[in-house]
Scaffold this motif. Structure first.
Motif, short mmCIF file in Angstrom:
data_model
loop_
_atom_site.label_atom_id
_atom_site.label_comp_id
_atom_site.label_asym_id
_atom_site.label_seq_id
_atom_site.Cartn_x
_atom_site.Cartn_y
_atom_site.Cartn_z
N ALA A 146 0.87 -1.11 -0.03
CA ALA A 146 0.00 -0.10 0.01
C ALA A 146 0.80 1.33 -0.03
O ALA A 146 0.58 2.34 -0.79
N THR A 183 0.58 3.44 -3.28
CA THR A 183 0.30 4.75 -3.30
C THR A 183 1.59 5.35 -3.03
O THR A 183 2.74 4.75 -2.76
N ASP A 201 -5.64 1.10 4.86
CA ASP A 201 -5.07 0.79 3.68
C ASP A 201 -4.48 -0.39 3.44
O ASP A 201 -4.47 -1.07 2.46
N ASP A 240 -3.62 7.61 -1.58
CA ASP A 240 -3.28 7.41 -0.19
C ASP A 240 -4.66 7.59 0.37
O ASP A 240 -5.30 8.64 0.56
N ARG A 265 -7.22 -3.07 2.91
CA ARG A 265 -7.79 -2.86 1.59
C ARG A 265 -6.90 -3.38 0.60
O ARG A 265 -7.36 -3.60 -0.60
#
Length: 229
Positions: A6, A35, A107, A71, A110
Motif C-alpha cells: 500500500a 500509493t 489501507d 493514499d 484494503r
C-alpha cells in the motif's frame, strides 16, 4: 517474486529480509507501491519517492514502480484492480507478497484484498489488457503492526543489518534526532525496537534469531520434511 504494498516503506518494514534472502538465492524480486504515501504526516511524496529509490538500491531490486493510487482513499473497483492486474502481467511473478490481511492502517487490509482479487483475475484470458494472462502460484501476506499468527516464518537472521538499512533509507518517516517535523507513531525510537522485538519473537519460534512471518492463501505443501527448520 513481486511485492505489492500500500505504501512506500511497508515492504521494508515487514519483509525486506525475505526480499534480500531470495535475491541472494538468485531470484528476481520486484516491488510495486500502490500509493505515494501522500497522507503521511512527515515528508512529502517527492521525498518518499527518493527514499524508495534509495531503499530499492540497498535491497537490490530488479524493478520498483509506483501505481499512484490515492493514499487513504483508493477503493476496490475495476480501475484499481485492472491497474494491479497490468502490473502482475507485466512482471509475471511466481510468488506475490502483499499487505497484512487486516491491520491498524485501513489501507493495509484494503490493499491486501485488492491484490488477492487481482492475482486471481490476472489469470482470466477474457480480461483484456494487451498482455498475456498470468496467475501466480502463491500469494502470501506479510504481518505488520497487528500480530497475526503466521503460516510460515522466514529466517532473515543473516540479513538483519541490511534490513535495518532499508528501513532507515526512509529518513523522513522513522526516528531521526535531527528532524524538526511532528512526531508520529512510527517516528519514535521505540517503534524500531518494536520491529526488532517482533522479528526476535518470530525467529525464536523457529529456533533462529530473526524471522519474518507470512500468512498463506492456501495450504503449504512440501516434499521433504527434512528441509524444515
Amino acid at each position: 517474486m513481486l511485492v505489492l504494498s500500500a505504501h512506500p516503506d511497508d515492504a521494508e518494514l515487514a519483509c525486506s529480509g525475505t526480499i534480500i534472502s531470495h535475491i541472494e538465492m538468485g531470484k528476481k524480486v520486484g516491488l510495486v507501491d500502490l500509493t505515494r504515501g501522500q497522507l503521511g504526516t512527515r515528508g512529502t511524496p517527492e521525498i518518499r519517492e527518493m527514499e524508495a529509490e534509495a531503499a530499492a538500491s540497498i535491497l537490490g531490486l530488479a524493478a520498483r514502480e509506483n501505481l499512484g493510487f490515492e493514499d487513504g482513499f483508493f477503493v476496490e473497483d475495476k480501475d484499481h484492480i485492472i491497474a494491479i492486474v497490468k502490473a502482475i502481467r507485466k512482471y509475471q511473478p511466481e510468488i506475490i507478497i502483499t499487505n497484512a490481511l487486516h491491520d491498524r492502517h485501513p489501507d493495509h487490509g484494503r490493499a491486501s484484498d485488492l491484490v488477492s482479487r487481482a492475482s486471481f483475475l490476472s489469470g482470466l484470458i477474457k480480461i483484456e489488457t494487451g498482455q498475456k494472462a498470468w496467475r501466480p502460484r502463491n500469494v502470501y501476506h506479510y504481518i505488520q503492526d497487528r500480530y497475526i499468527k503466521p503460516d510460515l516464518i522466514v529466517d532473515v537472521t543473516p540479513y538483519w543489518d541490511q534490513k535495518i538499512k532499508t528501513i532507515k533509507a526512509f529518513r523522513s518517516q522513522f526516528f531521526n534526532p535531527d528532524s524538526e517535523e511532528p512526531g508520529t507513531y512510527i517516528s519514535s525510537p521505540e517503534f524500531l525496537l518494536f520491529i526488532e522485538a517482533r522479528a526476535l519473537e518470530l525467529g525464536h519460534s523457529i529456533g533462529v534469531k530473526y524471522g519474518e512471518g507470512f500468512t498463506s492463501e492456501r495450504n503449504i505443501g512440501i516434499k521433504n520434511m527434512f528441509e524444515l527448520l
